[in-house]
Design an enzyme around this catalytic site. Structure first.
Site, mmCIF file in Angstrom:
data_model
loop_
_atom_site.group_PDB
_atom_site.id
_atom_site.type_symbol
_atom_site.label_atom_id
_atom_site.label_comp_id
_atom_site.label_asym_id
_atom_site.label_seq_id
_atom_site.Cartn_x
_atom_site.Cartn_y
_atom_site.Cartn_z
ATOM 1 N N GLY A 1 0.779 -1.237 0.000
ATOM 2 C CA GLY A 1 0.000 0.000 0.000
ATOM 3 C C GLY A 1 0.812 1.291 0.000
ATOM 4 O O GLY A 1 1.707 1.490 -0.831
ATOM 5 N N ILE A 2 0.501 2.158 0.952
ATOM 6 C CA ILE A 2 1.136 3.488 1.021
ATOM 7 C C ILE A 2 2.638 3.350 1.275
ATOM 8 O O ILE A 2 3.452 4.037 0.658
ATOM 9 C CB ILE A 2 0.465 4.350 2.122
ATOM 10 N N ASP B 1 8.754 -4.771 7.311
ATOM 11 C CA ASP B 1 7.352 -5.232 7.384
ATOM 12 C C ASP B 1 7.343 -6.617 8.014
ATOM 13 O O ASP B 1 8.409 -7.242 8.184
ATOM 14 C CB ASP B 1 6.742 -5.298 5.957
ATOM 15 N N TYR C 1 -9.684 2.726 16.075
ATOM 16 C CA TYR C 1 -8.778 3.191 15.011
ATOM 17 C C TYR C 1 -8.599 4.705 15.133
ATOM 18 O O TYR C 1 -7.478 5.221 15.127
ATOM 19 C CB TYR C 1 -9.364 2.816 13.645
ATOM 20 N N ASP D 1 -6.435 3.463 -2.079
ATOM 21 C CA ASP D 1 -6.729 2.118 -2.580
ATOM 22 C C ASP D 1 -5.603 1.136 -2.219
ATOM 23 O O ASP D 1 -4.661 0.957 -2.982
ATOM 24 C CB ASP D 1 -6.907 2.201 -4.111
#
Ligand SMILES: NC(=O)c1ccc[n+]([C@@H]2O[C@H](COP(=O)([O-])OP(=O)(O)OC[C@H]3O[C@@H](n4cnc5c(N)ncnc54)[C@H](O)[C@@H]3O)[C@@H](O)[C@H]2O)c1
Length: 273
Positions: A16-17, A36, A154, A188
């Site tokens: 993702g980002i 990660d 969150y 996305d």
């Protein structure tokens, strides 16, 4: 490998980002340490970024392990003799009504989204303060700037990240250290499919969320590096954000109606007993 080339660490960098940030940093000639818990995705990204030249290295790192975060940041600093950027970006999403949540749910999300960012910031900041330069970028969310019903845990973690980061922005400037928070809206990435959904039908929720206009991770990464370049305290690439803020301040009932709509849509995805 000590030298003049800038060095960045990106947590949650395999997807993702974070992944887009790694690629954008390499495009700016920064050497990237991709970290990660997703080993295969991290190694694939490492291979891709190293196709033309040595630009990146993947190292497994779970951000909830303070000792390992400390060891990794320290090791990178010792090897390269510098730490230019630290992107504390790893995070998860969690949906659920508060009355359906357990204390364990709270601990799980706080461990990653908040403690993970605190560990990185605490350790990276000491090093950057000592070297007299560097930029820490903590990924929060637009959910850290306002209410987010049915995602309160969150939202709580992201508000905390915004508070930590914006405060440190001013505290650190006298030491030559820059600090920014990134507050995206809808990007996305796989975060929606991978979210922890508590008594919520995740595919229905994802379907609803994906009706929103999504930004690409690549676009967010470009906007982020522009914000970093300008040392913007809160990088919030939300289209129309200022207009929406003004409208909601002048017409509070508009904001209330929007929040009711969020509750309604989320409740339609709730799995009842
Ligand atoms: N996608 C969006 O719409 C959006 C909006 C606002 C904020 N954000 C934030 O952006 C950040 C990146 O999310 P994304 O959308 O790219 O999602 P993503 O799921 O694509 O990436 C998140 C990465 O974090 C990693 N991760 C999770 N737990 C970890 C741990 N304990 N240790 C190390 N890594 C871990 C995952 O393996 C994954 O690679 C998150 O902090 C998220 O909250 C995303």
């Amino acid at each position: 490998m000590k030298g003049t080339r800038k060095v960045a660490i990106v947590t949650g960098g395999a997807s993702g980002i974070g992944k887009a940030l790694c690629a954008e940093l390499v495009a700016h000639n920064v050497f990237v340490i991709i970290t990660d818990i997703k080993v295969q995705d991290g190694k694939t990204l490492q291979a891709h970024l190293n196709e033309k030249a040595l630009n990146a290295r993947f190292i497994h790192l779970d951000v909830t392990d303070c000792k390992k975060v400390e060891r990794l940041i320290q090791k990178v600093y010792e090897e390269f003799g510098r730490l230019d950027y630290l992107f504390n970006n790893a995070g998860i999403a969690m949906y659920g009504e508060l009355y359906d949540m357990s204390i364990k749910n709270w601990k799980d999300i706080i461990d990653i989204n908040l403690w993970g960012v605190i560990y990185g910031t605490q350790i990276g900041y000491q090093i950057m303060k000592k070297q007299g330069f560097g930029h820490i970028v903590n990924t929060a969310s637009a959910a850290g700037l306002g209410p987010s019903p049915v995602s309160s845990a969150y939202s709580a973690t992201k508000h905390a990240v915004v508070g930590l980061t914006t405060s440190l922005h001013y505290e650190a400037e006298g030491f030559g250290v820059k600090v920014s928070t990134l507050c995206p809206t809808f990007v996305d990435t796989p975060i929606f499919e991978e979210a922890i959904a508590i008594k919520i039908n995740k595919s229905l929720m994802t379907q609803q969320l994906k009706k929103q206009k999504m930004m690409s991770p690549q676009r967010i990464a470009k906007i982020t590096l522009k914000g970093v370049h300008k040392n913007t305290p809160v990088i919030c690439p939300m289209p129309m954000r200022k207009t929406i803020d003004v409208l909601c301040t002048i017409f509070p009932s508009l904001h209330h109606a929007l929040m009711r709509l969020v509750c309604k849509v989320s409740r339609e995805a709730r799995i009842s007993e």
